[in-house]
Design a protein around this motif. Structure first.
Motif, short mmCIF file in Angstrom:
data_model
loop_
_atom_site.label_atom_id
_atom_site.label_comp_id
_atom_site.label_asym_id
_atom_site.label_seq_id
_atom_site.Cartn_x
_atom_site.Cartn_y
_atom_site.Cartn_z
N TYR A 142 0.78 -1.35 0.02
CA TYR A 142 0.18 -0.06 -0.16
C TYR A 142 0.81 1.39 0.00
CZ TYR A 142 -4.10 -2.74 1.47
OH TYR A 142 -5.16 -3.44 1.50
N LEU A 143 0.26 2.30 -0.57
CA LEU A 143 0.81 3.58 -0.34
C LEU A 143 -0.50 4.46 0.24
CD1 LEU A 143 2.73 6.04 -0.94
CD2 LEU A 143 1.51 6.20 -3.37
N ALA A 144 -0.16 4.83 1.29
CA ALA A 144 -1.21 5.92 1.88
C ALA A 144 -0.55 7.28 2.13
CB ALA A 144 -1.25 5.33 3.31
N VAL A 145 -1.18 8.31 1.45
CA VAL A 145 -0.68 9.53 1.47
C VAL A 145 -1.74 10.75 2.14
CG1 VAL A 145 0.12 11.36 -0.19
CG2 VAL A 145 0.36 9.29 -1.00
N ILE A 146 -1.19 11.35 3.04
CA ILE A 146 -2.04 12.31 3.75
C ILE A 146 -1.70 13.69 3.28
CG2 ILE A 146 -2.31 13.10 6.09
CD1 ILE A 146 -0.87 9.97 5.98
N THR A 147 -2.83 14.38 2.69
CA THR A 147 -2.80 15.72 2.10
C THR A 147 -3.71 16.36 2.75
OG1 THR A 147 -3.84 15.01 0.32
CG2 THR A 147 -1.59 14.59 0.17
N GLY A 148 -3.76 17.83 2.36
CA GLY A 148 -4.93 18.54 2.23
C GLY A 148 -5.83 18.27 1.12
N ALA A 149 -6.91 18.49 1.05
CA ALA A 149 -8.07 18.11 0.16
C ALA A 149 -7.45 18.75 -1.22
CB ALA A 149 -9.19 18.84 0.53
N GLN A 150 -6.74 19.98 -1.07
CA GLN A 150 -6.40 20.52 -2.57
C GLN A 150 -5.40 19.71 -3.18
OE1 GLN A 150 -5.79 21.58 0.59
NE2 GLN A 150 -4.10 22.98 0.77
N GLN A 151 -4.69 18.86 -2.46
CA GLN A 151 -3.77 18.06 -3.11
C GLN A 151 -3.82 16.60 -3.43
OE1 GLN A 151 -1.54 19.92 -4.61
NE2 GLN A 151 -0.55 21.60 -3.18
N HIS A 156 -8.54 16.41 6.39
CA HIS A 156 -7.32 15.79 5.76
C HIS A 156 -7.83 14.70 4.64
CE1 HIS A 156 -4.60 18.29 7.80
NE2 HIS A 156 -4.68 17.39 9.17
N ARG A 157 -7.07 14.36 3.69
CA ARG A 157 -7.50 13.36 3.10
C ARG A 157 -6.33 12.33 3.01
NH1 ARG A 157 -12.40 12.11 0.70
NH2 ARG A 157 -13.56 14.07 0.40
N VAL A 158 -6.65 10.90 3.10
CA VAL A 158 -5.79 9.99 3.15
C VAL A 158 -5.99 9.31 1.82
CG1 VAL A 158 -4.89 7.93 4.01
CG2 VAL A 158 -5.80 9.65 5.57
#
Length: 375
Positions: free
Chosen positions: A190-199, A238-240
């Protein structure tokens, strides 16, 4: 050969606390060589013979013994020392760090100073999970940023050196490190990336189109206090972005529903993609890194997508939350950051705050006996 116990620091409140902790809990390779010489290892079986890398044979033997301990996940028990970092470089600017600790627990950790793609390339086996909280290209590291003007905290307790990304270069930068992440994952990993919604959209597109990964979930994580705004809706989550290498129906893909998630009417775990129970990570009154994830967020990702002994990588180490989680959950860890202050803080946090809190107590560490270094 052991390092004397530390100064009793259990919470990192100041930069002086961090310095004392690192001084009492780190070996550099030159220090290790000096200890080996005093123990007589340099004079064994051609130990001082110069070999092809221009160094003496006994130094190569010591490094080989340490790598063997790392692979085996074991070290000789020592009641006076719980853990130690072996570092290349100095405590002021570590280039690489290896945590050595008691056998019987699969948790291992290695840190690398460098860009995300460089860190990912250091893995000597395919990675089971990559957890990434990359910069958002919002000018967070700038002294006059809105974040620094409005976020009410004592910035004197925040370590410096945070490195953001130029917004104009963000697309190419994202594509580069995500391509490296896709190449480093095992099938079903898996790749889990935590970003703001804009990214989040950019991350998903890069993961699908460049790294060839498959979409799994887009998880919304509620932020208790979004950055105030009057000209648009406040970003309150946030988005994951969760991706996997290979098809969704691959038998190599691990997914264990977290037991703390909601239950259906018949008692089954209802693993939802909206998480409203994750608090902010503030560390009030303590020394802290510029940006930090809460351990509950990372723990949920780690427990649901990996098993004990699996390899987890965080190429944007930051405050070291993923490292802390992996040590607590029995996963092996590889991580790194461009900022040496991130490595220093994560190393000190493990020594001062994390290792003493683990149960059962961790009894650490003698690096090796003389007979453990090959002749």
């Amino acid at each position: 050969m052991t390092r004397q116990p530390g100064t009793g620091v259990r919470e990192l409140r100041t930069a002086a606390d961090l310095l004392r902790t690192l001084d009492s809990g780190c070996y550099t390779l030159p220090e290790l060589y000096q200890l080996a010489e005093r123990a007589g290892l340099a004079d064994r079986a051609d130990g001082r013979r110069i070999i092809q890398d221009g160094q003496e044979q006994y130094k190569r033997r010591i490094r080989s013994a340490l790598q063997s301990l790392r692979r085996q996940g074991r070290a000789r028990q020592d009641d006076d020392q719980r853990a130690a970092w072996l570092i290349e470089g100095t405590t002021a600017r570590p280039h690489r760090a290896l945590l050595l600790w008691l056998s019987g627990d699969p948790g291992q950790a290695e840190l690398v100073l460098g860009a995300a793609a460089t860190v990912l390339a250091q893995a000597d086996e395919p990675i089971d999970l990559i957890v990434a909280d990359p910069p958002y290209a919002l000018g967070r590291g700038e002294h006059r940023s809105a974040y620094r003007r409005t976020y009410g905290r004592d910035h004197s307790q925040v370590l410096g050196g945070y490195i953001d990304v130029d917004p104009a270069a963000y697309a190419d930068w994202t594509a580069e490190w995500i391509a490296a992440a896709g190449a480093a994952l095992r099938p079903g990993g898996y790749l889990a990336v935590i970003t703001g919604a804009q990214q989040a959209a950019r991350v998903q597109v890069a993961a699908e189109d460049i790294a060839g990964l498959t979409y799994v979930n887009s998880i919304a994580v509620k932020r208790p206090f979004g950055l105030y705004s009057t000209r648009r809706y406040v970003h309150a989550h946030h988005r994951v972005t969760l991706m996997t290498r290979g098809p969704l129906d691959s038998p190599q893909r691990v997914f264990d529903r977290p037991t703390e998630m909601p239950r259906g009417r018949t008692g089954q775990i209802y693993a939802v993609d909206v998480w409203t129970d994750i608090p902010d990570e503030r560390r009030p009154g303590l020394l802290r890194y510029d940006n930090a994830l809460h351990p509950a967020l990372v723990s949920r990702l780690v427990r649901s997508t990996t098993r004990r002994g699996d390899l987890v990588c965080d190429p944007f180490l930051g405050s070291g939350t993923t490292l802390v989680t992996c040590l607590s959950e029995g996963r092996r860890f590889l991580g790194g950051d461009l900022n040496p202050e991130a490595l220093r803080f994560a190393m000190g946090r493990v020594l001062a705050e994390i290792i003493p809190a683990l149960r059962p107590p961790v009894e650490q560490l003698a690096l090796f006996d003389a007979h453990e270094v090959p002749a």
